[in-house]
Write a protein that holds these residues in place. Sequence first.
Motif, PDB file in Angstrom:
ATOM      1  N   PRO A  57      -8.756   7.787  -3.236  1.00  0.00           N
ATOM      2  CA  PRO A  57      -8.725   8.886  -4.209  1.00  0.00           C
ATOM      3  C   PRO A  57      -8.642   8.338  -5.631  1.00  0.00           C
ATOM      4  O   PRO A  57      -8.067   7.266  -5.864  1.00  0.00           O
ATOM      5  N   LYS A  58      -9.183   9.081  -6.582  1.00  0.00           N
ATOM      6  CA  LYS A  58      -9.312   8.578  -7.945  1.00  0.00           C
ATOM      7  C   LYS A  58      -7.972   8.275  -8.608  1.00  0.00           C
ATOM      8  O   LYS A  58      -7.883   7.385  -9.461  1.00  0.00           O
ATOM      9  N   ASN A  59      -6.935   9.000  -8.246  1.00  0.00           N
ATOM     10  CA  ASN A  59      -5.642   8.777  -8.905  1.00  0.00           C
ATOM     11  C   ASN A  59      -4.831   7.653  -8.267  1.00  0.00           C
ATOM     12  O   ASN A  59      -3.770   7.279  -8.768  1.00  0.00           O
ATOM     13  N   TYR A  60      -5.349   7.116  -7.150  1.00  0.00           N
ATOM     14  CA  TYR A  60      -4.645   6.045  -6.435  1.00  0.00           C
ATOM     15  C   TYR A  60      -5.177   4.690  -6.887  1.00  0.00           C
ATOM     16  O   TYR A  60      -6.376   4.447  -6.895  1.00  0.00           O
ATOM     17  N   ASN A  61      -4.255   3.792  -7.259  1.00  0.00           N
ATOM     18  CA  ASN A  61      -4.616   2.421  -7.633  1.00  0.00           C
ATOM     19  C   ASN A  61      -3.688   1.464  -6.906  1.00  0.00           C
ATOM     20  O   ASN A  61      -2.473   1.711  -6.812  1.00  0.00           O
ATOM     21  N   GLN A  62      -4.240   0.379  -6.381  1.00  0.00           N
ATOM     22  CA  GLN A  62      -3.386  -0.630  -5.771  1.00  0.00           C
ATOM     23  C   GLN A  62      -3.683  -1.979  -6.392  1.00  0.00           C
ATOM     24  O   GLN A  62      -4.826  -2.295  -6.720  1.00  0.00           O
ATOM     25  N   ALA A  63      -2.628  -2.761  -6.571  1.00  0.00           N
ATOM     26  CA  ALA A  63      -2.735  -4.031  -7.278  1.00  0.00           C
ATOM     27  C   ALA A  63      -2.786  -5.188  -6.301  1.00  0.00           C
ATOM     28  O   ALA A  63      -2.139  -5.165  -5.250  1.00  0.00           O
ATOM     29  N   PHE A  64      -3.551  -6.217  -6.665  1.00  0.00           N
ATOM     30  CA  PHE A  64      -3.634  -7.427  -5.846  1.00  0.00           C
ATOM     31  C   PHE A  64      -2.291  -8.141  -5.817  1.00  0.00           C
ATOM     32  O   PHE A  64      -1.888  -8.704  -4.808  1.00  0.00           O
ATOM     33  N   ASN A  65      -1.574  -8.132  -6.947  1.00  0.00           N
ATOM     34  CA  ASN A  65      -0.232  -8.696  -6.986  1.00  0.00           C
ATOM     35  C   ASN A  65       0.642  -7.824  -7.880  1.00  0.00           C
ATOM     36  O   ASN A  65       0.150  -6.962  -8.603  1.00  0.00           O
ATOM     37  N   GLN A  66       1.928  -8.049  -7.828  1.00  0.00           N
ATOM     38  CA  GLN A  66       2.830  -7.131  -8.507  1.00  0.00           C
ATOM     39  C   GLN A  66       3.001  -7.438  -9.991  1.00  0.00           C
ATOM     40  O   GLN A  66       3.516  -6.601 -10.734  1.00  0.00           O
TER      41      GLN A  66
ATOM     42  N   ILE B 120       0.053   3.505  -9.697  1.00  0.00           N
ATOM     43  CA  ILE B 120      -0.259   2.164  -9.197  1.00  0.00           C
ATOM     44  C   ILE B 120       0.786   1.786  -8.148  1.00  0.00           C
ATOM     45  O   ILE B 120       1.987   2.017  -8.336  1.00  0.00           O
ATOM     46  N   ILE B 121       0.322   1.234  -7.039  1.00  0.00           N
ATOM     47  CA  ILE B 121       1.196   0.839  -5.941  1.00  0.00           C
ATOM     48  C   ILE B 121       0.791  -0.553  -5.489  1.00  0.00           C
ATOM     49  O   ILE B 121      -0.200  -1.109  -5.962  1.00  0.00           O
ATOM     50  N   TRP B 122       1.538  -1.158  -4.615  1.00  0.00           N
ATOM     51  CA  TRP B 122       1.224  -2.493  -4.112  1.00  0.00           C
ATOM     52  C   TRP B 122       0.038  -2.435  -3.150  1.00  0.00           C
ATOM     53  O   TRP B 122      -0.370  -1.368  -2.696  1.00  0.00           O
TER      54      TRP B 122
END
Length: 257
Positions: A163-172, A137-139
């Motif tokens: 990519p399936k292993n990449y996730n990004q969050a709306f906030n931290q 998970i990244i920003w």
Amino acid sequence: MRAIFHYLLHSVLVLLGIAALSSDNVHAGEITIAFAGDRPPYFFRQNGQDAGIELDLVRLIMGNAGHTIKVVNIPKIRMLKSLKEKEIDGATTVQENNDEKLFFSDRYLDFQNIVISKAKHDIRLKSLSELKHYSFIIWQDGWRNLGPDFEMDYRPDANGIFPKNYNQAFNQLSQNKMFWADRVQLIIIDKNIFEHYKNLLSKEFDTSVPLTYHDLIKSKTSYAVAFHQASLRDQFNEGLKKARANGSYQRVLDNYR
């Protein structure tokens, strides 16, 4: 006659200089600056008030030019669009690009990002390229910020799919919750932000578990402030130099440690 001419010429030049100085001060007053989301200790709400390293730095730096700051909190992905449309005067925590319609300040803030896993997963990484084997998970828009190879691996495709292993969050906050809830194996985050949320979430999750810090990101991620007026950019750069020289910049950082 020549003496009178030179006297009149000198007087005109003095008046023009005064006018120029007045023009520089025309913008002194309240300016609207956008900050991206809730990212303590850099920007957050505390006791009903906006606070954080970024806000204190911008107030300090632009205060030297006579400005007060009106805070607007908007998503990072909308910042430059809002700035181009002159809905705001400046946008913080942006990375300089080649947009000729905007004016980017000197670097004013560095984030030291790190890859973290829970020791129980026994993950050992030698390079960022090995992230492809794990979920992380990244920003928001983090795929842009860790170099050309990382961007190539994790930029969305033509349909906006990552990519399936990449996730990004709306906030931290949600980024950290996903990590502590074991919804991902790794988190990529600024170390100061991680430590803040580690303490904040200690009642909701067991944040005392052993962690592994993968020191893979050697370079810092540097940010600027973007303005739609060159004069505001110039005032910011001048104020930034003064703040670094007189120690007030460092005192702001020290207040949050």
